[in-house]
Design a protein around this motif. Structure first.
Motif, short mmCIF file in Angstrom:
data_model
loop_
_atom_site.label_atom_id
_atom_site.label_comp_id
_atom_site.label_asym_id
_atom_site.label_seq_id
_atom_site.Cartn_x
_atom_site.Cartn_y
_atom_site.Cartn_z
N PHE A 165 0.80 -1.22 0.00
CA PHE A 165 0.00 0.00 0.00
C PHE A 165 0.84 1.28 0.00
N GLU A 166 2.09 1.16 -0.39
CA GLU A 166 2.96 2.34 -0.38
C GLU A 166 3.06 2.96 -1.76
N THR A 167 3.29 4.27 -1.81
CA THR A 167 3.53 4.95 -3.06
C THR A 167 4.90 4.55 -3.60
N ASP A 168 5.19 4.91 -4.84
CA ASP A 168 6.49 4.56 -5.43
C ASP A 168 7.64 5.16 -4.62
N ILE A 169 7.47 6.40 -4.16
CA ILE A 169 8.52 7.06 -3.37
C ILE A 169 8.70 6.35 -2.03
N GLN A 170 7.59 6.02 -1.37
CA GLN A 170 7.67 5.32 -0.09
C GLN A 170 8.30 3.95 -0.26
N GLN A 171 7.92 3.24 -1.33
CA GLN A 171 8.48 1.91 -1.56
C GLN A 171 9.97 1.99 -1.84
N HIS A 172 10.37 2.98 -2.60
CA HIS A 172 11.79 3.19 -2.88
C HIS A 172 12.57 3.33 -1.58
N GLN A 173 12.07 4.16 -0.67
CA GLN A 173 12.74 4.38 0.61
C GLN A 173 12.71 3.13 1.48
N ARG A 174 11.56 2.43 1.50
CA ARG A 174 11.43 1.23 2.34
C ARG A 174 12.35 0.11 1.84
N VAL A 175 12.45 -0.05 0.52
CA VAL A 175 13.35 -1.06 -0.03
C VAL A 175 14.79 -0.72 0.34
N TYR A 176 15.14 0.56 0.22
CA TYR A 176 16.49 1.00 0.60
C TYR A 176 16.75 0.68 2.07
N ASP A 177 15.76 0.95 2.93
CA ASP A 177 15.89 0.65 4.36
C ASP A 177 16.05 -0.85 4.59
N ALA A 178 15.29 -1.64 3.82
CA ALA A 178 15.36 -3.10 3.97
C ALA A 178 16.74 -3.63 3.62
N VAL A 179 17.31 -3.13 2.52
CA VAL A 179 18.64 -3.56 2.10
C VAL A 179 19.67 -3.19 3.16
N ARG A 180 19.60 -1.96 3.63
CA ARG A 180 20.56 -1.48 4.63
C ARG A 180 20.47 -2.28 5.93
N LEU A 181 19.23 -2.54 6.40
CA LEU A 181 19.04 -3.27 7.65
C LEU A 181 19.45 -4.74 7.52
N LEU A 182 19.11 -5.35 6.39
CA LEU A 182 19.50 -6.74 6.17
C LEU A 182 21.02 -6.90 6.13
N LEU A 183 21.68 -6.00 5.41
CA LEU A 183 23.14 -6.05 5.34
C LEU A 183 23.75 -5.91 6.73
N LYS A 184 23.21 -5.01 7.52
CA LYS A 184 23.73 -4.79 8.87
C LYS A 184 23.58 -6.05 9.72
N LYS A 185 22.41 -6.69 9.65
CA LYS A 185 22.15 -7.89 10.45
C LYS A 185 23.01 -9.06 9.99
N LEU A 186 23.09 -9.26 8.69
CA LEU A 186 23.85 -10.38 8.16
C LEU A 186 25.35 -10.21 8.43
N ASN A 187 25.86 -9.01 8.23
CA ASN A 187 27.29 -8.77 8.43
C ASN A 187 27.69 -8.78 9.90
N ALA A 188 26.70 -8.58 10.79
CA ALA A 188 26.97 -8.65 12.23
C ALA A 188 27.34 -10.07 12.66
N ARG A 189 26.97 -11.06 11.83
CA ARG A 189 27.32 -12.45 12.15
C ARG A 189 28.82 -12.69 11.98
N GLY A 190 29.47 -11.87 11.14
CA GLY A 190 30.93 -11.87 11.08
C GLY A 190 31.59 -12.93 10.25
N ALA A 191 30.86 -13.95 9.80
CA ALA A 191 31.50 -15.06 9.10
C ALA A 191 31.69 -14.80 7.61
N TYR A 192 30.86 -13.93 7.05
CA TYR A 192 30.91 -13.68 5.61
C TYR A 192 30.46 -12.24 5.37
#
Length: 340
Positions: A165-192
């Motif tokens: 239910f998000e506009t194109d601008i909102q989705q753009h920002q939310r996808v960017y947030d998702a990528v950034r948060l996922l990278l942070k969580k995955l890289n916090a594991r430290g193995a890869y």
């Protein structure tokens, strides 16, 4: 309770609006400002839920204030007030993400329904963000476990429930947030070290869409698989081994098993049920009851000793679980075996 800022260069109007909003009784704080500059500094320091701003003001007018609020990417909702019935103003305001445009003078008849709508949007945003965080946690788990099927399921779920239910601008920002948060969580594991492609390649800007995000997840899983020589972490095998080794300990729980395997309880619960057709609790109970049956078939074993040996804290609890599973109490079951 919510907070609202009123911005108007005429102090009398600001006081009048504060009194009117006070009658609405849904804002715990109502702060007034006579120019956009002072309002913006306070918005940055402690963003309110709603900003009610005039258009014509000295130092920084309402349009400039709206533009700054939009650039800050805040959850703050903005209502513009103006004595000018100029459609061009309304168009410009909406381009800055303003939710409503009202003409002065206003009464509770015009204002209160707008405030109802904005507070409903705020509540929905809080729920949406909570859902977003839970979804990200599950997606991170699926990527780390190289569970492509589960990742695809979650991505489809995200398309339906998180981003739909998000506009194109909102989705753009939310996808960017998702990528950034996922990278942070995955890289916090430290193995890869997980990385995404630069958003600017050979002077071509990559459009951040949900489809791009789905493709990136597939790339991450593939690269992680290559790093691990295509060897998956066998969560089920490790889980069964751990459960069976600790099956008869009272404190054995889903959270404990998930913690030992380094996965979240939500992921482990879903994964275990999918792979075994049983929930963790059903598996634990079945294995304990099977062991209890074996011990009940040994005549010299006392039932009270069997209770603690198979992981139950009391005879009444064990007896209820055993009867629910077999249709017989422990004593009746022994009787069927010819043991008194």
């Amino acid at each position: 309770m919510a907070r609202i800022f009123v911005v108007d260069d005429e102090p009398i109007i600001g006081i009048g609006l504060k009194t009117l909003i006070g009658e609405y009784k849904r804002f715990s704080e109502i702060d007034t400002f006579t120019d956009g500059v002072s309002a913006l500094s306070n918005i940055v320091a402690n963003p309110p839920d709603v900003v009610l701003t005039d258009i014509r003001m000295p130092r920084m007018d309402g349009l400039e204030l709206c533009r700054n609020i939009q650039q800050l990417k805040l959850f703050t909702k903005v209502v513009v007030l103006s004595g000018y019935g100029d459609f061009a103003y309304a168009q410009k305001c909406m381009s800055y993400g303003v939710q409503e445009y009202l003409l002065k003078p206003i009464t509770e008849i015009e204002l209160f329904p707008v405030l109802d709508k904005l507070l409903a949007m705020r509540d929905a945003a809080v729920i949406s963000f909570s859902l977003f965080e839970q979804w990200i946690d599950q997606l991170e788990e699926a990527v780390w476990m190289m569970d492509k099927v589960r990742a695809d399921e979650l991505l489809e779920e995200g398309k339906r429930e998180v981003f739909a239910f998000e506009t194109d601008i909102q989705q753009h920002q939310r996808v960017y947030d998702a990528v950034r948060l996922l990278l942070k969580k995955l890289n916090a594991r430290g193995a890869y070290r997980f990385e995404t492609k630069p958003l600017l390649e050979e002077n071509t800007v990559i459009t951040i869409t949900y489809e791009w995000f789905q493709a990136e997840i597939g790339i991450w899983i593939q690269r992680l698989s290559e790093y691990r020589n295509h060897e998956k972490i066998n969560v089920l095998e490790a889980a069964i081994q751990y459960i069976d080794e600790h099956l008869f300990e009272e404190e054995l729980s889903l959270d404990m098993v998930a913690g030992k395997l380094g996965v979240t309880p939500t992921y482990f619960s879903h994964y275990f049920k999918k792979k075994t057709n049983e929930t963790f609790v059903q598996y634990r109970m079945r294995k304990r009851i099977d062991k209890a049956k074996q011990l009940l078939a040994i005549p010299h074993y006392k039932i009270i000793d069997i209770v603690t040996e198979v992981g139950y804290e009391s005879y009444p609890h064990f007896s209820r679980v055993f009867k629910k599973a077999t249709g017989y109490s422990p004593t009746e079951y022994r009787g069927l075996l010819g043991i008194k």
